[in-house]
Design a protein around this motif. Structure first.
Motif, PDB file in Angstrom:
ATOM      1  N   ALA A  60      -1.588  -5.269   5.473  1.00  0.00           N
ATOM      2  CA  ALA A  60      -1.963  -5.436   4.059  1.00  0.00           C
ATOM      3  C   ALA A  60      -2.320  -6.885   3.775  1.00  0.00           C
ATOM      4  CB  ALA A  60      -0.805  -5.002   3.159  1.00  0.00           C
ATOM      5  N   ALA A 118      -0.410   0.117   7.807  1.00  0.00           N
ATOM      6  CA  ALA A 118      -0.962  -0.347   6.533  1.00  0.00           C
ATOM      7  C   ALA A 118      -0.123  -1.476   5.943  1.00  0.00           C
ATOM      8  CB  ALA A 118      -1.063   0.813   5.556  1.00  0.00           C
ATOM      9  N   GLU A 172       1.442   4.451   7.792  1.00  0.00           N
ATOM     10  CA  GLU A 172       1.989   3.653   6.698  1.00  0.00           C
ATOM     11  C   GLU A 172       2.516   2.319   7.210  1.00  0.00           C
ATOM     12  OE1 GLU A 172       3.450   7.158   3.605  1.00  0.00           O
ATOM     13  OE2 GLU A 172       4.743   6.587   5.298  1.00  0.00           O
ATOM     14  N   PRO A 204       0.801  -1.224   0.000  1.00  0.00           N
ATOM     15  CA  PRO A 204       0.000   0.000   0.000  1.00  0.00           C
ATOM     16  C   PRO A 204       0.838   1.282   0.000  1.00  0.00           C
ATOM     17  CG  PRO A 204       0.106  -0.890   2.211  1.00  0.00           C
ATOM     18  CD  PRO A 204       0.817  -1.878   1.326  1.00  0.00           C
TER      19      PRO A 204
END
Length: 262
Positions: A253, A249, A246, A228
């Protein structure tokens, strides 16, 4: 806000194992957090590193626990050509040398120094450019490039040579490197001599060698995405810290479906 999650598995499980499976931290890190009294179940502090969580119970990490986990440094670099990801030879320039205050894009609380042990997760060879992540975070590295990882990496590749449907089909399926079958790849023609590759593995110089096998030569290779995480508008030669959002994520993922669009 403290990290909180309900345990919905059918069978009890050790807290440290469950946290590791969820990509929150390693088992050893979880044991350290428990030892510091930073983990609770249904509002009660967990003191036993062997404690199991039961179905329906709610586990919470304190704000301090999250702060400790976030202290591990990870950075995003737009690596230029001519820079190696790690382990320079002779006069080669390693990517960590780009991590200066002058090349910082945006803001950072810490400028990496000699005390940091940053390693690349998903290397880019010296002749390639684009998205590169350097980290001290073993949990993150395992999620991105561990043996069980199927995280996608996306590249824009300009090639020389005739591009045909036969060659594209070979690139997508059927090639071998070093006597081993490659996983299926998504390869699309973007116009002119540019191709888009989406891989779920990262063999040494894989795209260049794949192209060689079908009679194409790579002129330019730019990595634009890892799972991502995207390169976005980060200028070439600049870096920024990886954000906690981040990191989360990347750790959460889902594995992509096996080449539905190939």
């Amino acid at each position: 806000m403290a990290w909180t999650r309900r345990y919905d598995e059918a069978e009890p499980q050790r807290v440290n194992r469950w946290l590791a499976q969820n990509g929150v931290c390693s088992r050893r890190e979880a044991e350290g957090l428990i030892g510091q009294g930073l983990v609770s179940i249904d509002g009660e502090r967990v003191d036993d590193v062997g404690r199991k969580i039961l179905p329906g119970q709610i586990l919470t990490l304190s704000d301090r626990a999250e702060a400790l986990l976030e202290a591990t440094l990870s950075v995003v670099i737009h690596k230029p050509m001519g820079v190696v990801s790690s382990q320079p030879e002779g006069q080669q320039i390693p990517a960590v040398r780009l991590l200066t205050r002058e090349t910082l894009w945006g803001e950072a609380t810490t400028i990496p120094g000699s005390a940091n042990r940053l390693a690349p997760i998903g290397r880019l060879d010296m002749d390639s450019r684009g998205l590169l992540v350097l980290t001290e975070d073993g949990v993150l590295a395992k999620a991105v490039i561990g043996p069980a990882s199927e995280m996608e990496k996306e590249y824009l590749v300009r090639v020389a040579g005739e591009i045909s449907e036969r060659k594209l089909k070979q690139l997508r399926h059927g090639l071998q490197l070093d006597g081993r079958q490659l996983r299926p790849a998504r390869v699309d023609r973007m116009g002119g001599q540019q191709l888009r590759f989406i891989l779920q593995e990262g063999r040494n110089r894989q795209i260049r060698r794949m192209c060689d096998l079908v009679g194409l030569s790579v002129v330019d290779l730019l990595r634009v995405r890892i799972g991502p995480l995207t390169l976005g508008d980060l200028p070439e030669g600049r870096w920024r810290p990886l954000t906690q959002a981040e990191r989360t994520a990347l750790l959460s993922a889902p594995a992509p479906a096996s080449q539905r669009e190939s």
